[in-house]
Design a protein around this motif. Structure first.
Motif, PDB file in Angstrom:
ATOM      1  N   THR A 165      19.062 -13.516 -13.168  1.00  0.00           N
ATOM      2  CA  THR A 165      20.114 -12.970 -13.593  1.00  0.00           C
ATOM      3  C   THR A 165      20.720 -14.415 -14.693  1.00  0.00           C
ATOM      4  O   THR A 165      21.604 -14.119 -15.127  1.00  0.00           O
ATOM      5  N   GLU A 211      16.421  -9.698 -29.493  1.00  0.00           N
ATOM      6  CA  GLU A 211      15.922  -9.317 -28.151  1.00  0.00           C
ATOM      7  C   GLU A 211      16.915  -7.971 -27.730  1.00  0.00           C
ATOM      8  O   GLU A 211      18.132  -7.640 -28.161  1.00  0.00           O
ATOM      9  N   THR A 214      19.611  -5.986 -21.871  1.00  0.00           N
ATOM     10  CA  THR A 214      19.257  -5.481 -20.410  1.00  0.00           C
ATOM     11  C   THR A 214      20.135  -4.715 -19.790  1.00  0.00           C
ATOM     12  O   THR A 214      21.444  -4.914 -19.682  1.00  0.00           O
ATOM     13  N   SER A 215      19.772  -3.620 -19.164  1.00  0.00           N
ATOM     14  CA  SER A 215      20.554  -2.719 -18.529  1.00  0.00           C
ATOM     15  C   SER A 215      19.805  -2.222 -17.144  1.00  0.00           C
ATOM     16  O   SER A 215      19.246  -1.335 -17.266  1.00  0.00           O
ATOM     17  N   TRP A 216      19.917  -3.111 -16.330  1.00  0.00           N
ATOM     18  CA  TRP A 216      19.457  -2.521 -14.887  1.00  0.00           C
ATOM     19  C   TRP A 216      20.487  -1.860 -14.340  1.00  0.00           C
ATOM     20  O   TRP A 216      21.646  -2.167 -14.236  1.00  0.00           O
ATOM     21  N   ASP A 335      15.002   0.213 -14.776  1.00  0.00           N
ATOM     22  CA  ASP A 335      14.893  -1.113 -15.622  1.00  0.00           C
ATOM     23  C   ASP A 335      15.230  -0.454 -17.160  1.00  0.00           C
ATOM     24  O   ASP A 335      14.229  -0.102 -17.708  1.00  0.00           O
ATOM     25  N   ARG A 337      16.311  -1.033 -21.281  1.00  0.00           N
ATOM     26  CA  ARG A 337      16.490  -2.198 -22.254  1.00  0.00           C
ATOM     27  C   ARG A 337      16.809  -1.655 -23.668  1.00  0.00           C
ATOM     28  O   ARG A 337      16.147  -0.438 -24.154  1.00  0.00           O
ATOM     29  N   HIS A 365      23.712  -6.322 -16.544  1.00  0.00           N
ATOM     30  CA  HIS A 365      24.092  -5.788 -17.969  1.00  0.00           C
ATOM     31  C   HIS A 365      24.125  -7.069 -18.772  1.00  0.00           C
ATOM     32  O   HIS A 365      25.048  -7.735 -18.642  1.00  0.00           O
ATOM     33  N   GLU A 366      23.471  -6.973 -19.779  1.00  0.00           N
ATOM     34  CA  GLU A 366      23.229  -8.116 -20.822  1.00  0.00           C
ATOM     35  C   GLU A 366      23.165  -7.778 -22.151  1.00  0.00           C
ATOM     36  O   GLU A 366      22.394  -6.781 -22.400  1.00  0.00           O
ATOM     37  N   GLY A 401      12.142  -7.667 -23.900  1.00  0.00           N
ATOM     38  CA  GLY A 401      12.757  -8.219 -22.750  1.00  0.00           C
ATOM     39  C   GLY A 401      14.073  -9.208 -23.024  1.00  0.00           C
ATOM     40  O   GLY A 401      14.461  -9.180 -24.154  1.00  0.00           O
ATOM     41  N   GLY A 402      14.472 -10.127 -22.148  1.00  0.00           N
ATOM     42  CA  GLY A 402      15.373 -11.093 -22.747  1.00  0.00           C
ATOM     43  C   GLY A 402      15.242 -12.305 -22.090  1.00  0.00           C
ATOM     44  O   GLY A 402      14.469 -12.363 -21.188  1.00  0.00           O
TER      45      GLY A 402
END
Length: 459
Positions: A165, A211, A214-216, A335, A337, A365-366, A401-402
Motif C-alpha cells: 500500500t 495510471e 486502485t480499488s481493492w 481487485d 482498477r 483506494h488510490e 496498475g499503479g
C-alpha cells in the motif's frame, strides 16, 4: 513557474558513462537482487539491507543520503543532486526497493542469487524494479565522478512498500517528510520506455503518462447460519457467490482517456490502419470500433487493451468453518482498477452488481493519474529514446496498475513512467513483472543508463 524549455545539457556525448558505469549498472542490479526484500503485505517486509547498500553507494561519491523509516526495517533512502539553475523546478526520480514473493521451487535459478548467465541478470526484482534502481544509481554516480550537474535539482527516492500500500514507503514520506521533495514539480519512475516488439519489425516504446486507480474491495454477505442439511434461502455463501460471479462476468463499457485515445491514434497510424470514431456517443458503436482496432493491431494491442475499460477481478474467497455448517457470513476480495474520472461510475456499478444482500467497502483506494502529453518533459523523454534507437515508435501509455507516483502526486507532482530498456525480440517484459524466472539483459541495462542520462540532463 520556472522556465520549462528544453536544454540539451552536457549529455550529448555522455563520455562520463564509461566502462565503469557499464560494469556498475550490472553489478548493482545483481547485488540488489541478492538482498531479499520480499514484501508479503500487511507490514511484513524488510527493505533495510538494500537501502543501506544504496545509501553507501551514494555516500561513496559525495551524495548525502537521508534514511527514513516508519517502522524498523521498512527503510527509504532520499537524496538530492544539486542542479546548475537554482530557479528551476526540481525533478523526482523514484524507484522501489521491495519485491513480491518468489517460490524458489518454480524458478530455473535461485530467485535471490542475482546470477548472471549468458549476459542476462536473473532474479526477483531484475525488472520490477531493482534494475531500474541500479540505472538511476549508476547515472548519478557517473555524474559525481565526472563533475557533471543537471540543470534542475534531481531528488532520488528509493522507497519501501510499493508492492503493498505504500504505507511504509512513499505514503509515509509524503505525509511526514514532504520537505525532502521541496521544489519538485515532476516525477519519473516505473514502468515505461521498454521495447515492445510488434508486427512488421516495429519497435514501440510506451512512455507512461497515466495510471488506472486502485480499488481493492472487501465484499461481505450475511445470511442465516444453520445446519448444512437444511434448506436455507438466506445462505451467505450462495449470496456471495452470486455477487462474485456477476462481478467477474460483467462487461465494462469502453471509456477512453486522453492518454489511451492518443495511444490508439498513434498505434493505428504506425500500422497504417483506419481509426474508428473515438468520439462516438453510442457505447455499442464505440466498443465495436475500438475492439475491431485492437484486433487489427495484433501484438501491439497489448499496450492498450487493458486500459480501454475499468476492470474488477475477484481474487479471494473466505467462508465457513465446517462442511455441515452453513455460515452466517462470507467474504470476498476484488481487485478493481479504475480509469481517470471513473470512480463514481465504478462505485455505482458495484452497488448494482453486489445487490441488496452483499455489502462492499474499499480495502485500499488510490487515485488514478494522468499527465499531459504536450508537456516539454514528455517530448524530452521521447527524444532521448529516439536518439539511441532512431527507429523507435514512442507512444503514450496508461498503466493498468499503479505505482508510487500516486503517492507523490499528493505533493502536486506530475508523473511519467520512464525506466528505459532496449529488449530483444521475444523478451516478454510484461511477463517478467511478478512472474517466474524474472530477468533482464545486460545490454538492456546499459542502453537504459544512456537514455536515462540524456533525458535527466535535458529536462
Amino acid at each position: 513557474m520556472a522556465d520549462r524549455t528544453t536544454h540539451p545539457g552536457p549529455s550529448v556525448d555522455a563520455r562520463h558513462l564509461d566502462a565503469l558505469a557499464d560494469d556498475e549498472v550490472v553489478r548493482f542490479t545483481a547485488d540488489l537482487i541478492r538482498h531479499d526484500t520480499t514484501n508479503r503485505g500487511g507490514g511484513d517486509g524488510v527493505e533495510r539491507p538494500a537501502a543501506e547498500y544504496v545509501a553507501a553507494a551514494l555516500a561513496e561519491v559525495g551524495i548525502e543520503p537521508v534514511i527514513v523509516e516508519k517502522a524498523p526495517g521498512r527503510t527509504n533512502v532520499v537524496a538530492r543532486v544539486a542542479g546548475t539553475d537554482p530557479g528551476a523546478d526540481a525533478l523526482l526520480v523514484h524507484g522501489h526497493l521491495d519485491v513480491v514473493p518468489a517460490d524458489a521451487t518454480e524458478w530455473s535459478v535461485p530467485p535471490f542469487a542475482g546470477e548472471i548467465v549468458d549476459d542476462v541478470v536473473w532474479g526477483r526484482g531484475a525488472v520490477d524494479m531493482k534494475g531500474s534502481d541500479a540505472m538511476a544509481l549508476t547515472v548519478v554516480r557517473a555524474w559525481a565522478r565526472a563533475g557533471v550537474r543537471p540543470r534542475r535539482d534531481i531528488v532520488l527516492a528509493f522507497t519501501a512498500d510499493e508492492e503493498d500500500t505504500g504505507e511504509f514507503g512513499a505514503g509515509h514520506l509524503v505525509r511526514n517528510r514532504p520537505e525532502l521533495f521541496e521544489g519538485c514539480t515532476e516525477a519519473v519512475g516505473e514502468s515505461g520506455a521498454y521495447t515492445f516488439h510488434a508486427a512488421g519489425g516495429r519497435r514501440f516504446y510506451p512512455v507512461a503518462a497515466a495510471e488506472r486507480g486502485t480499488s481493492w474491495l472487501t465484499l461481505t454477505a450475511r445470511g442465516r447460519a444453520g445446519h448444512g442439511s437444511k434448506i436455507n434461502h438466506a445462505n451467505a455463501v450462495t449470496r456471495l457467490s452470486a455477487a462474485v460471479n456477476r462481478i467477474g462476468e460483467h462487461a465494462w463499457p469502453v471509456r477512453l482517456t486522453a492518454t489511451v485515445r492518443a495511444a490508439l491514434t498513434e498505434l493505428a497510424a504506425a500500422h497504417g490502419l483506419p481509426l474508428p470514431d473515438l468520439d462516438a456517443t453510442d457505447q455499442v458503436e464505440l466498443a465495436r470500433g475500438v475492439d475491431a482496432l485492437l484486433d487489427a493491431l495484433g501484438p501491439a494491442a497489448g499496450l492498450v487493451a487493458g486500459t480501454v475499460r475499468d476492470s474488477a477481478n475477484p481474487t479471494m474467497l473466505n467462508a465457513g468453518y465446517k462442511v455441515n455448517v452453513i455460515p452466517g457470513s462470507a467474504t470476498a476480495h476484488v481487485d478493481g482498477r479504475v480509469l481517470p474520472g471513473g470512480d463514481r461510475d465504478f462505485a455505482a456499478t458495484l452497488d448494482r452488481l453486489t445487490g441488496p444482500d452483499v455489502d462492499w467497502e474499499y480495502l485500499h483506494h488510490e487515485i488514478p493519474l494522468e499527465a499531459p502529453l504536450d508537456a516539454p518533459t514528455y517530448a524530452v523523454l521521447a527524444d532521448a529514446l529516439r536518439h539511441f534507437d532512431p527507429d523507435a515508435h514512442v507512444v503514450p501509455y496508461c498503466m493498468t496498475g499503479g505505482t508510487d507516483a500516486k503517492q507523490f502526486s499528493r505533493l502536486g507532482l506530475t508523473a511519467y513512467g520512464f525506466m528505459p530498456l532496449r529488449l530483444p525480440e521475444g523478451f516478454d517484459y510484461q511477463a517478467m513483472f511478478h512472474g517466474v524466472d524474472e530477468r533482464v539483459p545486460v545490454a538492456a541495462l546499459r542502453f537504459g543508463i544512456r537514455v536515462l542520462d540524456r533525458a535527466l540532463l535535458a529536462i
